[in-house]
Design a protein around this motif. Sequence first.
Motif: not given
Length: 236
Positions: A116, A119, A161, A165, A191
């Motif tokens: 993960s 953020e 994002v 990612q 997440d």
Amino acid sequence: MPVYVYSITPAAHPCRLEGLDGVGAEPAPVRAITAGQLCAVVSDIDEEIRPKRRDLTAHQAVQERLMSDGTILPLQFGYTAPDDEAVTQVLQERADGYLDVLERLRGCAEYHVKASQDEDALLREILHDSDRARLLNDRIRAGDADPRLPLELGEIVAGEVQERQESLAAGLVRSLVSLAGDHRVHPPTGDDILSISLLVQDDHRDAFLKAEARLAEQVENVHFRFSGPLPPYSFV
């Protein structure tokens, strides 16, 4: 009588089953059914088996005991058969396929990696790299009440994002699969940006674990969760 099936092994596997509890409220002894070159490890049941903690633990304990002594083909929790004869028939009918899988899994274990991303760190990175996102964010923070600003900023951030990612996850996969004989990428949940199972030869285990540790140190703002060695459920 119905039986619960834990795993399939080569007939030469020692199948040390003493002291193991089977699944169910009143567990029966765990035992082996042999047919030709294969064994199925089973226990008798007289109820529908549901994924309760005790039964999940019993199922896993059998797999781990068997795996400590040799190659196994572990079945997912909940596999049952009407009786011993049905198990024997399946072993005979599917012998070639099971033997092929056992050969592919010989000397291997499964390792699982989840990752993960921080953020807040990712958002700071996006605002640093994107002039438009930074301008919109500054205007909102300065009190500009234009309702279009947060919408546009949200769209920019969401797109960045997702792109970043996906790119990061792809890079992590490339780094990890180079260390494994086979792999399975699973849809990430919550997440997480990555969920992957890797099939690793036992004699490559130390090198793999060291490489995992180096990867965790080198990749900033990413939290890794490593587990293994595990029965190779993902590769059956």
